[in-house]
Motif scaffolding. Structure first.
Motif, mmCIF file in Angstrom:
data_model
loop_
_atom_site.group_PDB
_atom_site.id
_atom_site.type_symbol
_atom_site.label_atom_id
_atom_site.label_comp_id
_atom_site.label_asym_id
_atom_site.label_seq_id
_atom_site.Cartn_x
_atom_site.Cartn_y
_atom_site.Cartn_z
ATOM 1 N N ASN A 212 -18.500 -29.975 -5.819
ATOM 2 C CA ASN A 212 -18.944 -30.004 -4.420
ATOM 3 C C ASN A 212 -20.414 -29.582 -4.255
ATOM 4 N N VAL A 213 -21.181 -29.656 -5.352
ATOM 5 C CA VAL A 213 -22.610 -29.375 -5.303
ATOM 6 C C VAL A 213 -23.315 -30.569 -4.660
ATOM 7 N N VAL A 214 -24.244 -30.276 -3.758
ATOM 8 C CA VAL A 214 -24.974 -31.338 -3.053
ATOM 9 C C VAL A 214 -25.868 -32.079 -4.036
ATOM 10 N N GLN A 215 -25.728 -33.418 -4.047
ATOM 11 C CA GLN A 215 -26.532 -34.291 -4.897
ATOM 12 C C GLN A 215 -27.630 -35.003 -4.110
ATOM 13 N N GLY A 216 -27.354 -35.273 -2.823
ATOM 14 C CA GLY A 216 -28.291 -35.993 -1.974
ATOM 15 C C GLY A 216 -27.620 -36.363 -0.668
ATOM 16 N N VAL A 217 -28.180 -37.363 0.001
ATOM 17 C CA VAL A 217 -27.619 -37.834 1.270
ATOM 18 C C VAL A 217 -27.667 -39.360 1.295
ATOM 19 N N ILE A 218 -26.807 -39.942 2.112
ATOM 20 C CA ILE A 218 -26.873 -41.377 2.368
ATOM 21 C C ILE A 218 -26.713 -41.575 3.865
ATOM 22 N N THR A 219 -27.592 -42.375 4.434
ATOM 23 C CA THR A 219 -27.565 -42.639 5.870
ATOM 24 C C THR A 219 -27.257 -44.108 6.119
ATOM 25 N N ASP A 220 -26.967 -44.416 7.381
ATOM 26 C CA ASP A 220 -26.756 -45.822 7.714
ATOM 27 C C ASP A 220 -28.020 -46.635 7.432
ATOM 28 N N GLY A 221 -29.174 -46.016 7.552
ATOM 29 C CA GLY A 221 -30.428 -46.693 7.222
ATOM 30 C C GLY A 221 -30.557 -46.990 5.735
ATOM 31 N N ASP A 222 -30.151 -46.039 4.889
ATOM 32 C CA ASP A 222 -30.153 -46.273 3.435
ATOM 33 C C ASP A 222 -29.272 -47.459 3.088
ATOM 34 N N ILE A 223 -28.098 -47.518 3.726
ATOM 35 C CA ILE A 223 -27.158 -48.615 3.461
ATOM 36 C C ILE A 223 -27.722 -49.937 3.962
ATOM 37 N N ARG A 224 -28.314 -49.928 5.133
ATOM 38 C CA ARG A 224 -28.920 -51.150 5.677
ATOM 39 C C ARG A 224 -29.990 -51.684 4.721
ATOM 40 N N ARG A 225 -30.867 -50.796 4.238
ATOM 41 C CA ARG A 225 -31.911 -51.220 3.301
ATOM 42 C C ARG A 225 -31.311 -51.743 1.998
ATOM 43 N N HIS A 226 -30.241 -51.110 1.539
ATOM 44 C CA HIS A 226 -29.577 -51.569 0.317
ATOM 45 C C HIS A 226 -29.011 -52.979 0.508
ATOM 46 N N ILE A 227 -28.377 -53.220 1.640
ATOM 47 C CA ILE A 227 -27.810 -54.552 1.914
ATOM 48 C C ILE A 227 -28.917 -55.598 1.983
ATOM 49 N N ILE A 228 -30.011 -55.279 2.637
ATOM 50 C CA ILE A 228 -31.130 -56.226 2.734
ATOM 51 C C ILE A 228 -31.682 -56.557 1.344
ATOM 52 N N ASN A 229 -31.804 -55.538 0.504
ATOM 53 C CA ASN A 229 -32.391 -55.739 -0.825
ATOM 54 C C ASN A 229 -31.410 -56.275 -1.864
ATOM 55 N N CYS A 230 -30.148 -55.904 -1.751
ATOM 56 C CA CYS A 230 -29.168 -56.254 -2.796
ATOM 57 C C CYS A 230 -28.029 -57.133 -2.303
ATOM 58 N N GLY A 231 -27.725 -57.066 -1.019
ATOM 59 C CA GLY A 231 -26.719 -57.929 -0.433
ATOM 60 C C GLY A 231 -25.268 -57.572 -0.654
ATOM 61 N N SER A 232 -24.977 -56.502 -1.371
ATOM 62 C CA SER A 232 -23.584 -56.203 -1.692
ATOM 63 C C SER A 232 -23.157 -54.843 -1.159
ATOM 64 N N VAL A 233 -21.947 -54.788 -0.614
ATOM 65 C CA VAL A 233 -21.376 -53.503 -0.202
ATOM 66 C C VAL A 233 -20.085 -53.209 -0.955
ATOM 67 N N ASP A 234 -19.379 -54.232 -1.396
ATOM 68 C CA ASP A 234 -18.091 -54.026 -2.062
ATOM 69 C C ASP A 234 -18.232 -53.524 -3.493
ATOM 70 N N SER A 235 -19.164 -54.081 -4.226
ATOM 71 C CA SER A 235 -19.284 -53.702 -5.637
ATOM 72 C C SER A 235 -20.365 -52.648 -5.881
ATOM 73 N N SER A 236 -21.249 -52.437 -4.926
ATOM 74 C CA SER A 236 -22.308 -51.437 -5.089
ATOM 75 C C SER A 236 -21.753 -50.041 -4.843
ATOM 76 N N THR A 237 -22.313 -49.074 -5.559
ATOM 77 C CA THR A 237 -21.886 -47.691 -5.371
ATOM 78 C C THR A 237 -22.957 -46.896 -4.624
ATOM 79 N N VAL A 238 -22.534 -45.767 -4.128
ATOM 80 C CA VAL A 238 -23.442 -44.860 -3.418
ATOM 81 C C VAL A 238 -24.624 -44.495 -4.309
ATOM 82 N N ALA A 239 -24.383 -44.377 -5.605
ATOM 83 C CA ALA A 239 -25.447 -44.026 -6.553
ATOM 84 C C ALA A 239 -26.636 -44.979 -6.473
#
Length: 127
Positions: free
Chosen positions: A36-63
């Motif tokens: 339960n040690v904090v590694q980082g954060v993910i926001t809806d903006g991070d996810i939006r940018r990931h989708i724009i750049n990579c296009g995948s949500v099902d196979s991509s991981t938070v990492a």
């Protein structure tokens, strides 16, 4: 209580979207699954940018999309530290950690404002 605000690096982006939608805060704290040690954060903006750049949500991981390291506040730090950090317009929330870096709470800018307002109202009423 904090489970709805956390996710691990091995979870999918789709799972992150579902949790962000459920918690209605727009973010998740990325923690190590075992400690339960904090590694980082993910926001809806991070996810939006990931989708724009990579296009995948099902196979991509938070990492692949999370922000790390992130700003945290230690439990021993005072409210002055939190207030100072929240002066930055981009900071909307802060993970609060113990001495080992484990997540113990989260404070949002809107919750801090509400607490400060109640404090001021009580101070005025005592006058």
């Amino acid at each position: 209580m904090l489970k709805k605000y956390t996710i691990t690096t091995t979870d999918t982006i789709f799972e992150a979207l579902k949790r962000i939608d459920a918690n209605k805060e727009g973010f998740l704290i990325v923690v190590d699954d075992d400690s339960n040690v904090v590694q980082g954060v993910i926001t809806d903006g991070d996810i939006r940018r990931h989708i724009i750049n990579c296009g995948s949500v099902d196979s991509s991981t938070v990492a692949e999309a999370y922000t790390h390291p992130c700003i945290v506040v230690g439990v021993s730090e005072g409210i002055e530290t939190v207030i100072e950090l929240f002066k930055d317009e981009q900071i909307k929330f802060l993970p609060i950690t113990d001495e080992a870096g484990k997540l113990i709470n989260i404070i949002t800018k809107s919750r801090l404002h509400a607490v400060l307002l109640l404090f001021l109202i009580r101070q005025i009423n005592m006058m």
